[in-house]
Design an enzyme around this catalytic site. Structure first.
Site, short mmCIF file in Angstrom:
data_model
loop_
_atom_site.label_atom_id
_atom_site.label_comp_id
_atom_site.label_asym_id
_atom_site.label_seq_id
_atom_site.Cartn_x
_atom_site.Cartn_y
_atom_site.Cartn_z
N CYS A 178 -1.09 3.92 -6.27
CA CYS A 178 -1.97 3.27 -5.29
C CYS A 178 -2.20 1.86 -5.82
O CYS A 178 -2.51 1.69 -7.00
CB CYS A 178 -3.30 4.02 -5.18
SG CYS A 178 -4.57 3.11 -4.27
N CYS A 184 0.86 -1.17 0.00
CA CYS A 184 0.00 0.00 0.00
C CYS A 184 0.90 1.23 0.00
O CYS A 184 1.75 1.38 0.90
CB CYS A 184 -0.85 -0.03 1.27
SG CYS A 184 -1.80 1.45 1.56
N1 DGL Z 1 -4.12 0.66 -1.79
C1 DGL Z 1 -3.76 1.82 -1.08
C2 DGL Z 1 -2.51 2.49 -1.65
O1 DGL Z 1 -1.73 1.85 -2.34
C3 DGL Z 1 -4.74 2.90 -0.76
C4 DGL Z 1 -6.21 2.82 -0.91
C5 DGL Z 1 -6.88 3.48 0.27
O2 DGL Z 1 -7.12 4.69 0.23
O3 DGL Z 1 -7.11 2.75 1.24
O4 DGL Z 1 -2.27 3.64 -1.39
#
Ligand code: DGL
Length: 261
Positions: free
Chosen positions: A182, A69
């Site tokens: 993201c 993430c």
């Molecule tokens: N998957 C997450 C990232 O790579 C973020 C998504 C969220 O806002 O939870 O930043």
């Protein structure tokens, strides 16, 4: 065992690269869907939350943790490295790769969450690799949400995503690089390509992250030969998560266990 976590399903983009490369290594994925989305969360919340997640993954045997993430990487990976004595691998928008591929006058668009965009790590990344170039951050909360709930497959939602992205990015010029900052957005890759057209080259780091994990495993002498278990945990609704995860991974069914942190 490798532990992998995200605010929800986005980290599966990294998980599937590890699944391919490490068939015999145990993989434990935690989707923190009880706290989704991470994008607008206060930094202290994310530090505390990810610390609890790391503790839970380590308690189940993780010897290396992938923070799959961007948001959690920017906000909390330094905190996690201070707290725990195992390697952590994070995910960063590949601004460096984009800068290497783009001619000096070709723009770089980085799609990312608010937290990632306002973090020091991202500012440092842009300063280091994007200095003197046109690097535009584009934050669209809608994108992670439609992946998490699976609604991006509905034509009306897909149209809305395409419209919103086109509007936010503006006119795309030849050679433009679009960086996915993201992990959720990786699952929108085709949709984004269609929305932005052939002038845009989309870049995302999942494969590079998996390769970094392999390097660190070797450096740290971690075993790759285990039972090859695939386990999934979540902190929110396991039924919806399991259905949506299975669809993203083209799997028939996926067992997901709900855990309290
Ligand atoms: N998957 C997450 C990232 O790579 C973020 C998504 C969220 O806002 O939870 O930043």
């Amino acid at each position: 065992m490798i532990g992998i976590f995200d605010s929800g399903l986005g980290g599966l983009a990294v998980w599937r690269e590890l699944d391919l490369r490490l068939p015999d290594t145990d993989l434990l994925y935690l989707a923190d869907n009880g706290a989704f989305p991470y994008g607008p969360r206060p930094p202290q919340f994310l530090k505390d939350r990810t610390e609890k997640i790391a503790r839970a993954l380590i308690a189940r045997g993780a010897g290396l943790i992938v923070v799959a993430c961007n948001t959690a990487t920017v906000v909390a990976i330094a905190h996690l490295r201070e707290r725990f004595d195992i390697p952590f691998v994070g995910v960063e928008p590949p601004v460096k790769v984009a800068a290497e591929l783009a001619a000096p006058d070709e723009p770089i668009y980085v799609l990312l969450t608010e937290n990632t965009a306002s973090g020091e790590k991202y500012a440092a990344l842009v300063e280091k690799f994007g200095a003197g170039r046109k690097v535009k951050a584009v934050c669209l909360a809608l994108l992670a949400r439609v992946v998490e709930d699976g609604s991006f497959r509905e034509p009306a939602v897909a149209r809305e995503v395409a419209r919103t992205v086109r509007e936010a990015v503006g006119d795309i010029s030849e050679g433009a690089k679009v960086v996915l900052g993201c992990t959720h957005y990786v699952f929108l890759r085709e949709l984004l390509q269609e929305a932005l057209g052939p002038k845009a080259t989309i870049l995302e780091p999942s494969r590079a992250v998996a390769e970094q994990v392999l390097r660190l495993m070797t450096e740290n002498g971690m075993p790759q030969e285990e039972a090859g278990k695939r386990e999934f945990l979540c902190t929110g609704d396991p039924v919806t998560l399991s259905l949506n995860a299975a669809r993203l991974l083209d799997a028939k069914k996926l067992e997901v266990e709900r855990v309290d942190l």
